[in-house]
Design a protein around this motif. Structure first.
Motif, PDB file in Angstrom:
ATOM      1  N   ASN A  10      -1.783  -1.787  -5.396  1.00 55.97           N
ATOM      2  CA  ASN A  10      -0.507  -1.250  -4.904  1.00 55.97           C
ATOM      3  C   ASN A  10      -0.506  -1.100  -3.386  1.00 55.97           C
ATOM      4  O   ASN A  10      -0.060  -0.090  -2.836  1.00 55.97           O
ATOM      5  N   LEU A  11      -0.980  -2.127  -2.720  1.00 55.20           N
ATOM      6  CA  LEU A  11      -1.177  -2.080  -1.274  1.00 55.20           C
ATOM      7  C   LEU A  11       0.121  -2.436  -0.542  1.00 55.20           C
ATOM      8  O   LEU A  11       0.830  -3.360  -0.938  1.00 55.20           O
ATOM      9  N   THR A  12       0.402  -1.698   0.510  1.00 55.91           N
ATOM     10  CA  THR A  12       1.506  -2.020   1.411  1.00 55.91           C
ATOM     11  C   THR A  12       0.937  -2.162   2.807  1.00 55.91           C
ATOM     12  O   THR A  12       0.187  -1.299   3.274  1.00 55.91           O
ATOM     13  N   ILE A  13       1.278  -3.262   3.483  1.00 52.90           N
ATOM     14  CA  ILE A  13       0.735  -3.496   4.817  1.00 52.90           C
ATOM     15  C   ILE A  13       1.860  -3.763   5.806  1.00 52.90           C
ATOM     16  O   ILE A  13       2.958  -4.181   5.441  1.00 52.90           O
ATOM     17  N   GLY A  14       1.589  -3.503   7.056  1.00 53.89           N
ATOM     18  CA  GLY A  14       2.553  -3.738   8.114  1.00 53.89           C
ATOM     19  C   GLY A  14       2.235  -2.855   9.291  1.00 53.89           C
ATOM     20  O   GLY A  14       1.143  -2.282   9.392  1.00 53.89           O
ATOM     21  N   TYR A  15       3.179  -2.747  10.187  1.00 56.56           N
ATOM     22  CA  TYR A  15       3.011  -1.897  11.361  1.00 56.56           C
ATOM     23  C   TYR A  15       4.086  -0.809  11.298  1.00 56.56           C
ATOM     24  O   TYR A  15       4.029   0.059  10.453  1.00 56.56           O
TER      25      TYR A  15
END
Length: 219
Positions: A10-15
């Motif tokens: 359930n990973l969320t990535i970004g800045y």
């Protein structure tokens, strides 16, 4: 038997804004996973998150049976080479990262030298071994960065378009070297690749980024 060495849940990535969400991925020994898709969708960011260089916005990363010292090898798109230093010195940085100093420093240094020269030979640049990086072509520099990771002997390899700038003979050689390395060392690899045909030739799975999620590639 393949064993899980990396789990993304359930990973969320970004800045400031998310790039990819709901990432669920199991990586097992023997896997070579290619991530494809247009620029700007988060492929490089995902590699950097897995490498521990960027903190995910949400979710869980679990590394299993990956040594803390040198267990993850990363070939960045910009290579990260020391331009004024020699090919040998740059590849030795990888060998140092992947080995623990011995009480017998002479023996440790000798083994590193063997590993470095073997990696350089596999990349076909033995004739450049003592040349400074700044005098090499872009393709040669890319092979140095690749040799650096081989000398490190990681369990998980992350590679960001590491086959670009190479002619077809070198591409074929590097694919052969890395597929053999993965098989012989129960390792795994995740690579960003823009060339779909190369991804098909090298990988065991192809994943694309679509609608801000990872999906099984469908041509």
């Amino acid at each position: 038997m393949p064993e899980s060495i990396l789990s993304l849940k359930n990973l969320t990535i970004g800045y400031e804004e998310e790039l990819i969400h709901s990432i669920d991925l199991e990586v097992e020994s023997g896997d070579i996973i290619a991530i494809v898709g247009p620029s700007g969708l988060g492929k490089t960011t995902l590699l950097r998150v897995i490498a521990g260089l960027i903190t995910p916005l949400n979710g869980e990363i679990t590394w299993r049976k990956i040594p803390k010292r040198g267990g993850i090898g990363y070939i960045p798109q910009r290579l990260g080479l020391v331009r004024h230093a020699s090919v040998f010195h740059n590849v030795d940085l990888g060998a140092r990262a992947g080995s623990t100093p011995s009480w017998n420093l002479f023996k440790w240094s000798k083994q590193r030298s063997i590993d470095v020269k073997k990696a350089i030979k596999l990349m076909g640049i033995s004739d450049k071994i003592y040349q400074p990086i700044r005098k090499l072509s872009g393709g040669q520099q890319r092979r140095v960065a690749t040799a650096r990771t081989l000398a490190q002997k990681p369990r998980l390899i992350l590679a960001d378009e590491f086959l670009s700038e190479l002619d077809q003979d070198n591409v074929n050689n590097i694919i052969d070297v890395f597929t053999s390395y993965i098989e012989e060392n129960d390792a795994a690899m995740i690579l960003v690749e823009h060339d779909i045909e190369r991804a098909k030739k090298m990988s065991t799975r192809i994943i694309e980024i679509k609608d801000n999620q990872l999906r099984i590639f469908s041509p």
